[in-house]
Design a protein around this motif. Structure first.
Motif: not given
Length: 346
Positions: A130-131, A256-263, A279-286, A293-296
């Motif tokens: 994500s960043y 960086g750091y990654s979201t991992i979703i539990n199986k 990972l949307s524009d709003s989330g990256q701006l947060n 540093r946003p990944i996008r």
């Protein structure tokens, strides 16, 4: 307009319509779940607090976070399995791949998947950064008279360094890699960094006090290693004049750091929606507002950019160049830390 162009326009509108419909359906399912159980995503880290407030106001999803390390997230998911109390975690780059290897992750590719660099995502969607952040020093000016600007200067100084739980948390683990690179090592060869910390431990200059916001504020830290976004945020929250923050001039790692979703997530749709929003524009701006540093590649307001460290400080910082070797080294790091560093605390 030529027939081919009409077709391409129709296809684009059709795909956009399908994506929007899929997002609406996901948000409705997440709203029904109403809760998201996360780990390692506290309000004061990279501005997660604003993301959770947005998730509540926009989608009716309340987030409840638990403080733990990247390694502990994977252990918890694997131990609980179908009895899981965790939906999603924020794990360091090196730990995200280990989570996939342990077969504890639920894949999900976001709507803007193609905007994310190839190196920063799993091809199947098991993890995605994500960043990013770069390893930095934060120095208490009230306790340190001559500020060490590099790992080499720190080694020759009389000051204590606080690093945190190496081998467990991504932030302290990457501090070892940064020191190794500065001392001539690599992802495959961590020994130069281990030797640096061992020398500090021998000289009683390796502090076991974790570099948390509260410990730094209480004045218990002389020098600490933190991600740049954490160091900058802590400095601004306590007293900007009291602390110096900079990237060590002889080497630092950017990761960086990654979201991992539990199986086995109890609220899988809320977790998928959270990844979409992050990972949307709003989330990256947060995240950018949290000085990460946003990944996008998004437009970052000048006010935020002005709070970041100057670009020239990053000239000797680099991304992880061999993630396979780095993950292999992490498996041995806890033993190396115990054998060469912690032994001096006995």
């Amino acid at each position: 307009m030529p027939l081919r162009n009409w077709f391409l326009l129709w296809l684009l509108l059709f795909c956009c319509g399908c994506a929007q419909a899929a997002f609406e359906q996901l948000s409705q399912l997440a709203r029904k779940e109403g809760v998201l159980m996360t780990a390692t995503m506290p309000d004061d880290w990279a501005n997660w607090g604003q993301t959770w407030r947005d998730m509540k106001s926009l989608f009716g999803v309340t987030c409840r976070d638990t403080d733990m390390s990247s390694a502990e997230v994977i252990y918890k998911i694997k131990a609980e399995k179908k009895h899981s109390t965790l939906d999603m975690g924020d794990s360091g780059y090196e730990f995200a791949g280990l989570a996939k290897a342990q077969k504890v992750t639920l894949p999900h590719k976001t709507e803007n998947w193609e905007d994310i660099p190839e190196w920063a995502k799993d091809p199947e969607g098991h993890w995605v950064l994500s960043y990013t952040g770069t390893m930095a020093f934060i120095v208490n000016r009230e306790k340190v008279k001559k500020i060490p600007r590099s790992w080499s200067e720190l080694l020759k100084s009389p000051y204590k360094l606080s690093v945190g739980p190496v081998g467990i948390g991504s932030q302290p683990t990457n501090a070892v890699l940064s020191a190794a690179i500065a001392m001539g090592g690599s992802e495959r060869n961590l020994m130069p960094g281990i030797k640096l910390f061992a020398q500090l431990a021998k000289e009683k200059r390796l502090s076991m006090v974790s570099p948390t916001l509260s410990n730094i504020e209480r004045g218990e830290i002389e020098v600490a290693t933190l991600w740049d976004f954490n160091a900058l945020n802590y400095r601004s929250r306590i007293n900007a004049e009291r602390f110096a923050v900079f990237i060590p001039s002889d080497g630092a790692i950017t990761s960086g750091y990654s979201t991992i979703i539990n199986k086995w997530a109890r609220h899988p749709n809320a977790a998928r929606l959270a990844r979409e929003y992050i990972l949307s524009d709003s989330g990256q701006l947060n995240l950018a507002r949290g000085l990460a540093r946003p990944i996008r590649d998004i437009d970052i307001p000048e006010k935020i950019r002005s709070e970041l460290l100057p670009d020239e400080q990053y000239k000797n910082a680099r991304r992880i160049s061999n993630i396979k070797e780095w993950r292999r080294s992490i498996r041995e790091l806890s033993y190396m830390w115990q054998e060469h560093v912690l032994v001096h605390f006995n």
